[in-house]
Enzyme design. Structure first.
Site, PDB file in Angstrom:
ATOM      1  N   LYS A 124     -10.199  -0.075  10.908  1.00 58.40           N
ATOM      2  CA  LYS A 124     -10.323  -1.306  10.116  1.00 58.40           C
ATOM      3  C   LYS A 124     -10.653  -2.503  11.004  1.00 58.40           C
ATOM      4  O   LYS A 124     -10.679  -3.634  10.554  1.00 58.40           O
ATOM      5  CB  LYS A 124      -9.026  -1.568   9.350  1.00 58.40           C
ATOM      6  CG  LYS A 124      -8.756  -0.530   8.249  1.00 58.40           C
ATOM      7  CD  LYS A 124      -7.546  -0.920   7.453  1.00 58.40           C
ATOM      8  CE  LYS A 124      -7.002   0.222   6.618  1.00 58.40           C
ATOM      9  NZ  LYS A 124      -7.840   0.557   5.472  1.00 58.40           N
ATOM     10  N   HIS A 128       0.870  -1.181   0.000  1.00 58.87           N
ATOM     11  CA  HIS A 128       0.000   0.000   0.000  1.00 58.87           C
ATOM     12  C   HIS A 128       0.913   1.239   0.000  1.00 58.87           C
ATOM     13  O   HIS A 128       2.032   1.182   0.509  1.00 58.87           O
ATOM     14  CB  HIS A 128      -0.823  -0.052   1.302  1.00 58.87           C
ATOM     15  CG  HIS A 128      -1.860   0.996   1.467  1.00 58.87           C
ATOM     16  ND1 HIS A 128      -1.564   2.295   1.824  1.00 58.87           N
ATOM     17  CD2 HIS A 128      -3.210   0.937   1.379  1.00 58.87           C
ATOM     18  CE1 HIS A 128      -2.695   2.986   1.933  1.00 58.87           C
ATOM     19  NE2 HIS A 128      -3.708   2.193   1.667  1.00 58.87           N
ATOM     20  N   ASP A 133       3.406  -3.831   8.125  1.00 61.70           N
ATOM     21  CA  ASP A 133       2.161  -3.106   7.924  1.00 61.70           C
ATOM     22  C   ASP A 133       1.046  -4.127   8.162  1.00 61.70           C
ATOM     23  O   ASP A 133       0.753  -4.954   7.304  1.00 61.70           O
ATOM     24  CB  ASP A 133       2.131  -2.557   6.488  1.00 61.70           C
ATOM     25  CG  ASP A 133       0.774  -1.965   6.126  1.00 61.70           C
ATOM     26  OD1 ASP A 133      -0.180  -2.112   6.921  1.00 61.70           O
ATOM     27  OD2 ASP A 133       0.671  -1.377   5.037  1.00 61.70           O
ATOM     28  N   GLN A 163      -4.176  -4.915   7.481  1.00 67.53           N
ATOM     29  CA  GLN A 163      -5.173  -5.879   7.008  1.00 67.53           C
ATOM     30  C   GLN A 163      -5.057  -7.235   7.697  1.00 67.53           C
ATOM     31  O   GLN A 163      -5.768  -8.168   7.332  1.00 67.53           O
ATOM     32  CB  GLN A 163      -5.048  -6.072   5.480  1.00 67.53           C
ATOM     33  CG  GLN A 163      -5.239  -4.815   4.658  1.00 67.53           C
ATOM     34  CD  GLN A 163      -6.685  -4.299   4.691  1.00 67.53           C
ATOM     35  OE1 GLN A 163      -7.614  -4.977   5.130  1.00 67.53           O
ATOM     36  NE2 GLN A 163      -6.886  -3.066   4.231  1.00 67.53           N
ATOM     37  N   CYS A 174      -4.857   2.528  -3.497  1.00 65.89           N
ATOM     38  CA  CYS A 174      -3.583   3.027  -2.922  1.00 65.89           C
ATOM     39  C   CYS A 174      -2.455   2.022  -3.131  1.00 65.89           C
ATOM     40  O   CYS A 174      -1.605   1.840  -2.246  1.00 65.89           O
ATOM     41  CB  CYS A 174      -3.716   3.359  -1.443  1.00 65.89           C
ATOM     42  SG  CYS A 174      -4.903   4.646  -1.116  1.00 65.89           S
TER      43      CYS A 174
HETATM   44  N1  PLP Z   1      -1.659  -0.400   4.783  1.00 71.36           N
HETATM   45  C1  PLP Z   1      -2.620  -1.161   4.272  1.00 71.36           C
HETATM   46  C2  PLP Z   1      -2.296  -2.555   3.832  1.00 71.36           C
HETATM   47  C3  PLP Z   1      -3.909  -0.662   4.160  1.00 71.36           C
HETATM   48  O1  PLP Z   1      -4.871  -1.429   3.634  1.00 71.36           O
HETATM   49  C4  PLP Z   1      -4.179   0.658   4.586  1.00 71.36           C
HETATM   50  C5  PLP Z   1      -5.520   1.240   4.419  1.00 71.36           C
HETATM   51  O2  PLP Z   1      -6.243   0.923   3.505  1.00 71.36           O
HETATM   52  C6  PLP Z   1      -3.136   1.403   5.140  1.00 71.36           C
HETATM   53  C7  PLP Z   1      -1.894   0.846   5.222  1.00 71.36           C
HETATM   54  C8  PLP Z   1      -3.359   2.794   5.635  1.00 71.36           C
HETATM   55  O3  PLP Z   1      -4.191   2.810   6.732  1.00 71.36           O
HETATM   56  P1  PLP Z   1      -4.707   4.196   7.340  1.00 71.36           P
HETATM   57  O4  PLP Z   1      -5.321   4.950   6.195  1.00 71.36           O
HETATM   58  O5  PLP Z   1      -5.699   3.791   8.362  1.00 71.36           O
HETATM   59  O6  PLP Z   1      -3.525   4.891   7.911  1.00 71.36           O
END
Ligand code: PLP
Length: 424
Positions: A234, A131, A208, A211, A373
């Site tokens: 999430k 992401h 990260d 998910q 993203c």
């Molecule tokens: N990393 C992953 C794999 C994500 O799916 C997301 C959000 O969709 C993020 C990072 C970013 O999360 P946040 O927007 O809550 O900071």
């Protein structure tokens, strides 16, 4: 169509009653089918009630006042930290840092650990699955420090090429940062194995977990990683709060990320002395009520049982793959259902991803369309955009059926249009 048998121990219909928003009807009595959980989940009544109760009975700024309301608010905020600690099996409470979300957590590590430890020519290892939140902070770090980013490739079906990872690791590798689960393909990364190999090469491992933490049990000690970031919104919690967990000895040695109130022990005209962890990393007024709401979300998830949530999502994903493959011209990206989490991204020949999402919306089915993203991943997949359905504990096999029925209608509408255009 035979419905997927839901286990009696995991009573989806009973759980759904906890989520008031699921009873809303987007248009003309059409029920909501919410399949955009990878973007953000919904909140159960228990979390909403905790937020309301906190504002009504306990709210004040934390760690500052000596009045009873501030003590009450501080107690709840710190209790939420203890809940997070237990939820991810963190060895020490002060390793749990509240942030605004995964993005801020990853930026914190890149800025604070990265600036202090990465030099010109050092290498940062990312995967093609990431992401943007796990790409851009490292690109910024690489720009600041003259470091180089290397990319672990994926196979055509979206699995990490672990041999290529081994080949890319070397003594210049300072950081390995990977998503535990891809937000587009649902691919699970072998985090434990990656951490072992990266540590053997002397690199620090960042995960990260945006998910993964919401959907399956997480034990940071078992994973053997150094930092792990995730978001409250999430996992049934409020937006505006997240967590970055880091090993205490690393956090202790790191400079603060942001400066301001709370994060100091002492300030003079000549400089400042930072507070201990985690306060050092929580500058300014923190997300007090969101953190308390996250604590309530954790209570809820623990009561339901994450192992059951995981199994339920596996069954839904398997069922979605089976049913969606009935639609001619529909392509699902990523690995087989048993190798992935509850995320199904797809395209349909001749129909734009956004058009699919718009047509599904008419039937009350909420999905996401675009690059999610993850532009480098879409480039690798050779798709400018995909449509994504993503599941959580309150989704049902009947909702998968609704998705597939709506996709069928969307497809025939478009092929009808194409036929008319060709004959016109
Ligand atoms: N990393 C992953 C794999 C994500 O799916 C997301 C959000 O969709 C993020 C990072 C970013 O999360 P946040 O927007 O809550 O900071």
């Amino acid at each position: 169509m035979v419905s997927l048998s839901e286990k009696t121990s995991f009573d989806v219909e009973a759980l759904r009653k906890d989520f008031p928003i699921l009873a809303t009807q987007p248009h003309d009595g059409v029920p909501l089918v919410y399949l955009d959980n990878a973007a953000s989940t919904q909140r159960p009544r228990q979390v909403i009630d905790k937020i309301v109760e906190t504002y009504e009975k306990h709210y004040a700024n934390v760690h500052r006042g000596i009045h009873w309301l501030s003590e009450s608010s501080t107690d709840l905020y710190e209790e939420a930290r203890r809940k997070v600690q237990a939820f991810i099996a963190a060895p020490r409470l002060e390793e749990v840092v509240f942030t605004r979300g995964t993005t801020e957590g990853l930026n914190l590590v890149a800025r604070s650990w990265g600036d202090a430890n990465v030099s010109a020519g050092d290498e940062i290892l990312l995967t093609e699955l990431e992401h943007h939140s796990n790409i851009v902070p490292w690109q910024q770090l690489a720009e600041r420090r003259g470091a180089v980013i290397r990319w672990v490739p994926i196979s055509d079906d979206g699995r990490l090429e672990i041999d290529a990872f081994d080949a890319l690791l070397n003594e210049r590798t300072k950081i390995v940062s990977v998503a535990a689960v891809s937000n587009v393909l649902g691919t699970r990364c072998p985090v434990e194995a990656i951490a072992r190999r990266a540590h053997d090469a002397g690199a620090v491992v960042v995960v990260d977990a945006a998910q993964s933490v919401p959907h399956e049990p997480t034990d940071v000690q078992k994973l053997g990683v150094d930092f792990l970031a995730f978001s409250g919104h999430k996992m049934l919690g409020p937006s505006g709060v997240g967590v970055v967990w880091g090993r205490a000895e690393l956090l202790d040695a790191m400079p603060p990320f942001m400066g301001g109130g709370s994060m100091i022990r002492r300030v003079t005209k000549d400089g400042f002395e930072p507070a201990d962890i985690p306060t050092k990393f929580e500058a300014g007024t923190p997300p007090i009520v969101p953190a308390i709401g996250l604590g309530a979300a954790i209570d809820y998830l623990q009561q339901v049982g994450l192992a059951g949530v995981h199994e339920h999502e596996q069954r839904l994903t398997q069922y979605a793959h089976e049913r969606m493959s009935e639609i001619e011209g529909l392509h699902i990206y990523g690995p087989a259902p048993q190798l992935k989490a509850g995320i199904v991204s797809f395209t349909i020949d001749g129909v734009h991803a956004h058009d699919i999402a718009q047509l599904l919306d008419r039937d009350g089915v909420a999905v996401r369309a675009g690059h999610h993203c993850a532009m480098p991943l879409h480039e690798r997949l050779g798709a400018t955009a995909t449509t994504r359905a993503s599941f959580y504990l309150y989704n049902t096999s009947a909702e998968v059926d609704a998705l597939v029925d709506s996709l069928g209608r969307a497809k025939s509408m478009f092929s009808g249009r194409h036929r008319r255009r060709r004959s016109g």
